[in-house]
Scaffold this active site. Structure first.
Site, PDB file in Angstrom:
ATOM      1  N   TYR A 202      -3.236   2.300  -5.453  1.00 16.85           N
ATOM      2  CA  TYR A 202      -1.995   2.529  -4.723  1.00 16.85           C
ATOM      3  C   TYR A 202      -0.981   3.200  -5.646  1.00 16.85           C
ATOM      4  O   TYR A 202      -0.612   2.658  -6.695  1.00 16.85           O
ATOM      5  CB  TYR A 202      -1.405   1.228  -4.183  1.00 16.85           C
ATOM      6  CG  TYR A 202      -2.258   0.526  -3.143  1.00 16.85           C
ATOM      7  CD1 TYR A 202      -3.320   1.167  -2.501  1.00 16.85           C
ATOM      8  CD2 TYR A 202      -1.999  -0.797  -2.791  1.00 16.85           C
ATOM      9  CE1 TYR A 202      -4.088   0.517  -1.550  1.00 16.85           C
ATOM     10  CE2 TYR A 202      -2.758  -1.459  -1.841  1.00 16.85           C
ATOM     11  CZ  TYR A 202      -3.806  -0.795  -1.228  1.00 16.85           C
ATOM     12  OH  TYR A 202      -4.567  -1.455  -0.289  1.00 16.85           O
TER      13      TYR A 202
ATOM     14  N   PRO B 207      -2.083  -4.625  10.971  1.00 17.12           N
ATOM     15  CA  PRO B 207      -2.055  -5.360  12.233  1.00 17.12           C
ATOM     16  C   PRO B 207      -1.142  -4.715  13.278  1.00 17.12           C
ATOM     17  O   PRO B 207      -1.256  -5.015  14.466  1.00 17.12           O
ATOM     18  CB  PRO B 207      -1.539  -6.740  11.827  1.00 17.12           C
ATOM     19  CG  PRO B 207      -0.753  -6.497  10.570  1.00 17.12           C
ATOM     20  CD  PRO B 207      -1.496  -5.410   9.864  1.00 17.12           C
TER      21      PRO B 207
ATOM     22  N   LYS C 279       7.862   2.214  18.678  1.00 13.72           N
ATOM     23  CA  LYS C 279       8.863   3.242  18.359  1.00 13.72           C
ATOM     24  C   LYS C 279       8.353   4.662  18.585  1.00 13.72           C
ATOM     25  O   LYS C 279       9.160   5.601  18.668  1.00 13.72           O
ATOM     26  CB  LYS C 279       9.342   3.079  16.922  1.00 13.72           C
ATOM     27  CG  LYS C 279       8.304   3.393  15.856  1.00 13.72           C
ATOM     28  CD  LYS C 279       8.886   3.182  14.466  1.00 13.72           C
ATOM     29  CE  LYS C 279       7.867   3.456  13.365  1.00 13.72           C
ATOM     30  NZ  LYS C 279       8.442   3.202  12.018  1.00 13.72           N
TER      31      LYS C 279
ATOM     32  N   ALA D  40      -1.140  -1.394  13.655  1.00 11.73           N
ATOM     33  CA  ALA D  40      -1.713  -0.061  13.887  1.00 11.73           C
ATOM     34  C   ALA D  40      -0.815   1.025  13.311  1.00 11.73           C
ATOM     35  O   ALA D  40      -0.411   1.962  13.996  1.00 11.73           O
ATOM     36  CB  ALA D  40      -1.981   0.176  15.371  1.00 11.73           C
TER      37      ALA D  40
ATOM     38  N   GLN E 275      13.347  -6.056   7.392  1.00  9.66           N
ATOM     39  CA  GLN E 275      12.163  -5.942   8.241  1.00  9.66           C
ATOM     40  C   GLN E 275      11.334  -7.216   8.211  1.00  9.66           C
ATOM     41  O   GLN E 275      10.722  -7.603   9.214  1.00  9.66           O
ATOM     42  CB  GLN E 275      11.311  -4.754   7.788  1.00  9.66           C
ATOM     43  CG  GLN E 275      11.927  -3.396   8.086  1.00  9.66           C
ATOM     44  CD  GLN E 275      11.081  -2.255   7.547  1.00  9.66           C
ATOM     45  OE1 GLN E 275      10.529  -2.345   6.454  1.00  9.66           O
ATOM     46  NE2 GLN E 275      10.981  -1.177   8.311  1.00  9.66           N
TER      47      GLN E 275
ATOM     48  N   GLN F 113     -11.489  -7.488   3.744  1.00 12.89           N
ATOM     49  CA  GLN F 113     -10.198  -6.934   4.153  1.00 12.89           C
ATOM     50  C   GLN F 113     -10.420  -5.684   5.001  1.00 12.89           C
ATOM     51  O   GLN F 113     -10.538  -4.571   4.492  1.00 12.89           O
ATOM     52  CB  GLN F 113      -9.336  -6.597   2.931  1.00 12.89           C
ATOM     53  CG  GLN F 113      -7.922  -6.176   3.315  1.00 12.89           C
ATOM     54  CD  GLN F 113      -7.010  -5.960   2.124  1.00 12.89           C
ATOM     55  OE1 GLN F 113      -6.362  -4.931   2.022  1.00 12.89           O
ATOM     56  NE2 GLN F 113      -6.946  -6.924   1.211  1.00 12.89           N
TER      57      GLN F 113
ATOM     58  N   TRP G  47       0.806  -1.219   0.000  1.00 12.47           N
ATOM     59  CA  TRP G  47       0.000   0.000   0.000  1.00 12.47           C
ATOM     60  C   TRP G  47       0.840   1.272   0.000  1.00 12.47           C
ATOM     61  O   TRP G  47       0.723   2.112  -0.889  1.00 12.47           O
ATOM     62  CB  TRP G  47      -0.949  -0.033   1.206  1.00 12.47           C
ATOM     63  CG  TRP G  47      -1.624   1.267   1.501  1.00 12.47           C
ATOM     64  CD1 TRP G  47      -2.044   2.221   0.608  1.00 12.47           C
ATOM     65  CD2 TRP G  47      -1.985   1.762   2.789  1.00 12.47           C
ATOM     66  NE1 TRP G  47      -2.633   3.273   1.255  1.00 12.47           N
ATOM     67  CE2 TRP G  47      -2.615   3.010   2.603  1.00 12.47           C
ATOM     68  CE3 TRP G  47      -1.848   1.270   4.078  1.00 12.47           C
ATOM     69  CZ2 TRP G  47      -3.099   3.777   3.668  1.00 12.47           C
ATOM     70  CZ3 TRP G  47      -2.342   2.025   5.127  1.00 12.47           C
ATOM     71  CH2 TRP G  47      -2.952   3.255   4.915  1.00 12.47           C
TER      72      TRP G  47
END
Length: 337
Positions: A55, A208, A217, A210, A292, A178, A22
């Site tokens: 997107y 998931p 962080k 948020a 990541q 979704q 996205w």
């Protein structure tokens, strides 16, 4: 490696951690890093990839298509969506009319470099088009072999029930919804999940973590980190604002010892939490760099015990969004131009 789950009541299996692009491809991340991250996802066992024509105004589909070029198509599950306007944004460049669906699907197929889409999703509910028209157009695409399964995004329980009935009459499968879902945003639990469970529709959940807040962080009383999503208007800054309240950030910090006790990183805890819901088939994760993914994919296959689930609820007490009425506020009442 990533585990797999069935998508709704269908026979299609998807990777329970699904790669979504996205806010990254075509905007936040240059193409070279985007393609490297997709290849890292493949190496980690992710076979399911989610995108949408809107997107980066179609650029995200193009990047994903190039990243997946040369892969065995039968080993991939490619999801995309239709609703929001792309191109010159003319009067028929938006919504779920037969015309817009037909034009959009051919553009998506071309950009993705494939001759079929595994899951084609209504990106929002279209109050201005009869459901019979929308699902009739989808049925044609399924019968033509251009689309295999039908899904939706952010639909209410009532909309899911009506759409499922029409799809069944047309001989096609509505298998997924979704929605946004996380420890902090639980609005689907009241009505959408029970209805979906009854109908054989599963959730492919976005955000998931948020919008990154559940990584821990963002610190209470401190400026948001430079270069983070909260500072980038192109990367979902508006979506994250509601989670940046001081009381939310303080509650999230209380999750750190819970994650440590479970032997998990904060992202792993957040993703594992949504996957505890049996109606969730997949959690969408994004990444701006390959490393990541090495952390987040480790959430696959993890079972959180009852004490950990209770500790999460205690830490977040008072800051969770769980009003089912919020599901009625997502789809625009008139088409986005």
């Amino acid at each position: 490696m990533v585990s797999y789950r069935y998508l709704g009541s269908s026979g299609l299996k998807v990777s329970e951690i699904t790669y979504g692009n996205w806010v990254t491809h075509g905007s936040q991340v240059d193409d070279t890093h985007a393609i490297a991250t997709v290849h890292a996802a493949l190496d980690a066992g992710i076979t399911t990839f989610d995108t949408a024509d809107v997107y980066a105004n179609t650029a995200a589909e193009e990047v994903l298509g190039r990243a997946l070029a040369g892969q065995r198509r039968e080993s991939l599950e490619i999801f995309t969506k239709v609703y929001f306007p792309t191109g010159p944004k003319g009067p028929n460049d938006t919504g779920l009319s037969r015309k817009h669906i037909r034009d959009s699907v051919h553009g998506s197929l071309r950009r993705l470099g494939t001759d079929y889409i595994d899951l084609y999703q209504c990106h929002r509910f279209d109050y201005e088009t009869p459901l019979e028209e929308t699902f009739g157009a989808f049925a044609d695409l399924v019968h033509q072999g251009k689309v295999l399964y039908i899904g939706v995004s952010e639909w209410t329980a009532e909309q899911l029930r009506e759409g499922h009935a029409i799809a069944k009459d047309l001989g096609i499968q509505l298998v997924s919804n979704q929605p946004q879902y996380s420890m902090l945003w639980r609005v689907i639990e009241g009505k959408v999940v029970p209805t979906s469970t009854e109908l054989g529709i599963s959730q492919v959940v976005w955000s998931p973590m948020a919008q990154g807040v559940l990584s821990g962080k963002y610190l209470p009383g401190q400026p948001v980190p430079e270069g983070s999503r909260a500072t980038d208007e192109k990367s979902g800054a508006n979506f994250i604002k509601s989670f940046l309240r001081e009381e939310v950030l303080e509650a999230v910090q209380r999750l750190k010892p819970v994650a440590a006790e479970a032997g998990l990183s904060m992202p792993q805890l957040a993703i594992a939490w949504v996957l505890q819901n049996p109606n969730v088939s997949a959690a969408l994760v994004g990444a701006s760099r390959p490393e990541q993914l090495a952390d987040t994919v480790k959430a696959s296959g993890i079972t959180l015990d009852a004490d950990t689930m209770a500790a999460i609820d205690t830490a977040l007490s008072g800051v969770v969004y769980d009003d089912p009425e919020d599901t009625y506020r997502v789809s625009p009442k008139s088409r986005v131009a």
